[in-house]
Design an enzyme around this catalytic site. Structure first.
Site, PDB file in Angstrom:
ATOM      1  N   ARG A 171     -10.262 -11.784   2.149  1.00  0.00           N
ATOM      2  CA  ARG A 171     -11.110 -12.853   1.606  1.00  0.00           C
ATOM      3  C   ARG A 171     -10.430 -14.215   1.694  1.00  0.00           C
ATOM      4  O   ARG A 171     -11.089 -15.240   1.807  1.00  0.00           O
ATOM      5  CB  ARG A 171     -11.521 -12.483   0.176  1.00  0.00           C
ATOM      6  CG  ARG A 171     -10.386 -12.373  -0.791  1.00  0.00           C
ATOM      7  CD  ARG A 171     -10.746 -11.564  -2.038  1.00  0.00           C
ATOM      8  NE  ARG A 171     -10.805 -10.123  -1.781  1.00  0.00           N
ATOM      9  CZ  ARG A 171     -11.095  -9.209  -2.691  1.00  0.00           C
ATOM     10  NH1 ARG A 171     -11.399  -9.565  -3.920  1.00  0.00           N
ATOM     11  NH2 ARG A 171     -11.127  -7.934  -2.379  1.00  0.00           N
ATOM     12  N   LYS A 183       0.838  -1.202   0.000  1.00  0.00           N
ATOM     13  CA  LYS A 183       0.000   0.000   0.000  1.00  0.00           C
ATOM     14  C   LYS A 183       0.873   1.253   0.000  1.00  0.00           C
ATOM     15  O   LYS A 183       2.000   1.218   0.480  1.00  0.00           O
ATOM     16  CB  LYS A 183      -0.873   0.017   1.265  1.00  0.00           C
ATOM     17  CG  LYS A 183      -1.992  -0.998   1.296  1.00  0.00           C
ATOM     18  CD  LYS A 183      -2.767  -0.896   2.598  1.00  0.00           C
ATOM     19  CE  LYS A 183      -3.893  -1.928   2.664  1.00  0.00           C
ATOM     20  NZ  LYS A 183      -4.937  -1.750   1.647  1.00  0.00           N
TER      21      LYS A 183
HETATM   22  N1  BES Z   1      -8.069  -3.867   4.481  1.00  0.00           N
HETATM   23  C1  BES Z   1      -8.260  -3.437   3.142  1.00  0.00           C
HETATM   24  C2  BES Z   1      -9.565  -2.678   2.933  1.00  0.00           C
HETATM   25  C3  BES Z   1      -9.718  -1.373   3.672  1.00  0.00           C
HETATM   26  C4  BES Z   1      -9.513  -0.179   3.029  1.00  0.00           C
HETATM   27  C5  BES Z   1     -10.164  -1.349   4.967  1.00  0.00           C
HETATM   28  C6  BES Z   1      -9.700   1.016   3.683  1.00  0.00           C
HETATM   29  C7  BES Z   1     -10.345  -0.159   5.628  1.00  0.00           C
HETATM   30  C8  BES Z   1     -10.129   1.030   4.994  1.00  0.00           C
HETATM   31  C9  BES Z   1      -8.260  -4.646   2.214  1.00  0.00           C
HETATM   32  O1  BES Z   1      -7.483  -5.712   2.625  1.00  0.00           O
HETATM   33  C10 BES Z   1      -7.746  -4.199   0.899  1.00  0.00           C
HETATM   34  O2  BES Z   1      -6.602  -3.832   0.832  1.00  0.00           O
HETATM   35  N2  BES Z   1      -8.577  -4.225  -0.124  1.00  0.00           N
HETATM   36  C11 BES Z   1      -8.205  -3.821  -1.408  1.00  0.00           C
HETATM   37  C12 BES Z   1      -8.714  -4.838  -2.401  1.00  0.00           C
HETATM   38  C13 BES Z   1      -8.151  -4.700  -3.778  1.00  0.00           C
HETATM   39  C14 BES Z   1      -6.657  -5.017  -3.778  1.00  0.00           C
HETATM   40  C15 BES Z   1      -8.881  -5.637  -4.687  1.00  0.00           C
HETATM   41  C16 BES Z   1      -8.838  -2.455  -1.668  1.00  0.00           C
HETATM   42  O3  BES Z   1      -9.933  -2.195  -1.157  1.00  0.00           O
HETATM   43  O4  BES Z   1      -8.206  -1.647  -2.349  1.00  0.00           O
HETATM   44 MN    MN Z   2      -5.472  -5.524   1.983  1.00  0.00          MN
END
Ligand code: BES
Ligand code: MN
Ligand code: ZN
Length: 508
Positions: free
Chosen positions: A358, A284
């Site tokens: 997931r 990230k």
């Molecule tokens: N933990 C994150 C989602 C999240 C984002 C939670 C903001 C709380 C606040 C999750 O694991 C994630 O990174 N999701 C990705 C999925 C994508 C890579 C398909 C996302 O939402 O960008």
């Molecule tokens: Mn994630």
């Protein structure tokens, strides 16, 4: 965190006290019990103040009157309760939060639960007010060396003794036990989400969950050796780049009245517990990454809920299961392109290591379904950023294969103010996660990101009634509300406690 409030109940005879809280509707009438208490001169003072301040008795409006000489009390707090319609639909928990904000530097306060005819004055209302006051006063400041501002009741750390004067204090004292169970459950969930990720790793999280044993919850902690043997390879793959070992915790509360011969089927709650989500190799951006300490809010909610249900001795059998991992980049971390075999036997192509929740939930859902044959499964997860784009921070996304379960969750949401908004599922979305190389891939592209994530989970629940709550918007970075000033909201504990209480407990 222990609140500095001490809340009790007594009959409507009010003792001399610091602050007196009264309720006034939009007709601006002073209720009979209040008249009796403050006398004709007192009513005159209140009326004059109401008109001088142009107080209209609107819902949750507040007027603080320093009491003139001759009064037994120091301050009068008038709280608006709106018109007939608003009074009938009033949210007493939220109102408790409003009341808690008016106490200032008071050491003692009396709340006279009386008001216009449509205003409820029963034990449930009184206990809800107490719950709201307590939730409003929650603070997470264990890591602050400096002390709070003593003149701001939102920050006060001096003890405040509150007495809620109500027609039937004995009944209120009975109801408050259940509300306190829920209040402690919400606070527990908030504490876990607020904790920094260097303190709360999977092992420490499991240790905190184990404390529920004191309430009679059976706890099983599965370590990496056991998880490997069981075959939770999708979950283990997420944790494989971390120095910290992964864990799965199973919590069981057996509160249903034992029926002859057969054990009542349990209901099941499953939580995503990514104690820190860097994204892994698909790392990230730095901006805001610290928020990813809250990526275990689903698991925190399940622990808070188990606390609430066990502490109030809910008459139901419940399984709570949480998958605890840390998602880190490392020489041994999972790669985009890897293919893992999940516990279900289905294979998954990893496209993006940041779509890790997931993978954790797929294995835990499958395990719970196979092992406990629950009558339904509800999972909670801070699963996608996309749910924030769709719904903001107002509602959690609800995805379900069962209309009855979805409707019940919706009703519980309306009753508690923890709202859910149903989102679609369908074959066209499901197709988006088909993979060239494996049975499925772990991302479905940019469009409908929350939906394809839910479709992924759906492949692990079989025919069992199931609901998925995407709480990425509601559980953390929370906007301040009347009942929460903390970064973590504890979202979902009150919702699911209510769901269980209204639909799934044995009746006497
Ligand atoms: N933990 C994150 C989602 C999240 C984002 C939670 C903001 C709380 C606040 C999750 O694991 C994630 O990174 N999701 C990705 C999925 C994508 C890579 C398909 C996302 O939402 O960008
Ligand atoms: Mn994630
Ligand atoms: Zn995540």
């Amino acid at each position: 965190m222990a609140a500095m409030l001490k809340i009790g109940f007594a009959s409507p005879t009010v003792e001399k006290t610091g602050t007196l809280v009264l309720f006034v509707g939009s007709d601006l009438e002073v209720s009979a019990a209040t008249r009796k208490l403050i006398g004709t001169a007192g009513v005159g003072t209140v009326k004059r103040a109401l008109s001088a301040e142009k107080f209209k008795g609107k819902e949750r409006a507040v007027l603080v009157i320093p009491a003139p000489q001759g009064f037994d009390v120091d301050r009068l707090v008038i709280v608006g309760v709106g018109n007939d319609d608003e009074q009938e639909k009033a949210d007493y928990v939220r109102l408790g939060g409003v009341i808690a904000s008016t106490l200032g530097s008071a050491n003692a306060a009396a709340v006279l639960l009386d008001g216009p005819p449509k205003w409820r004055t029963d034990a449930e209302a009184a206990a809800d007010i107490a719950l709201g006051m307590r939730l409003r006063h929650y603070r997470f400041d264990k890591y602050k060396a400096k002390k709070r501002d003593a003149n701001d009741s939102d920050k006060a750390d001096h003890p405040i003794t509150v007495t809620i004067h109500v027609e039937d204090p004995v009944a209120a004292k009975r109801v408050i036990r259940a509300r306190d169970a829920v209040g402690t459950g919400v606070e527990l969930a908030r504490d876990l989400v607020n904790e920094p990720p260097n303190v709360l790793d999977p092992v420490e999280f499991a240790k905190r969950a184990k404390e529920l044993e004191k309430l009679g919850v059976e706890i099983t902690i599965l370590d990496e050796k056991q998880l490997t043997k069981i075959g939770m390879r999708a979950l283990l793959g997420v944790g494989q780049g971390s120095e910290k070992e992964s864990r799965v915790v199973i919590m069981r509360w057996n509160g249903a009245k034992a029926k002859k011969g057969s054990k009542a089927q349990p209901v099941a709650f499953i939580g995503k517990g990514v104690v820190f989500d860097t994204g892994g190799i698909s790392i990230k951006p730095a901006q805001g990454m610290e928020d990813m300490k809250g990526d275990m809010a689903g698991a925190a909610c399940v622990v808070g809920l188990m606390h609430a249900l066990a502490a109030r001795k809910a008459k139901v059998n419940v399984v709570g299961a949480i998958g605890l991992v840390e998602n880190m980049p490392d020489g041994n971390a999972q790669r985009p392109g890897d293919i893992v075999t999940s516990l279900s036997g289905q294979t998954i192509e990893i496209i993006n290591t940041d779509a890790e929740g997931r993978l954790v939930l797929g294995d835990v859902l499958w395990y719970v379904n196979e092992t406990y044959k629950p009558s339904f499964m509800i999972d909670l997860a801070t699963l996608t950023g996309a749910i924030l784009i769709a719904l903001g921070q107002e509602y959690a996304g609800l995805f379900s294969n069962d209309d009855t379960l979805a409707e019940r969750l919706h009703a519980a949401g309306q009753a508690t103010g923890e709202g859910v908004w149903r989102m679609p599922l369908g074959a066209a979305y499901d197709k988006m996660i088909d993979s060239k190389f494996a049975d499925m891939k772990n991302t479905g592209g940019r469009f409908g990101g929350s939906i394809t994530a839910a479709q992924f989970l759906k492949r692990f629940v079989g025919d069992t009634p199931w609901a998925h709550l995407d709480i990425a918007g509601t559980a953390m970075s929370s906007p301040e509300t009347d009942i929460n000033k903390s970064w973590a909201s504890g979202w979902g504990v009150r919702l699911l406690d209510r769901l269980v209480a209204d639909y799934y407990e044995d009746r006497d």
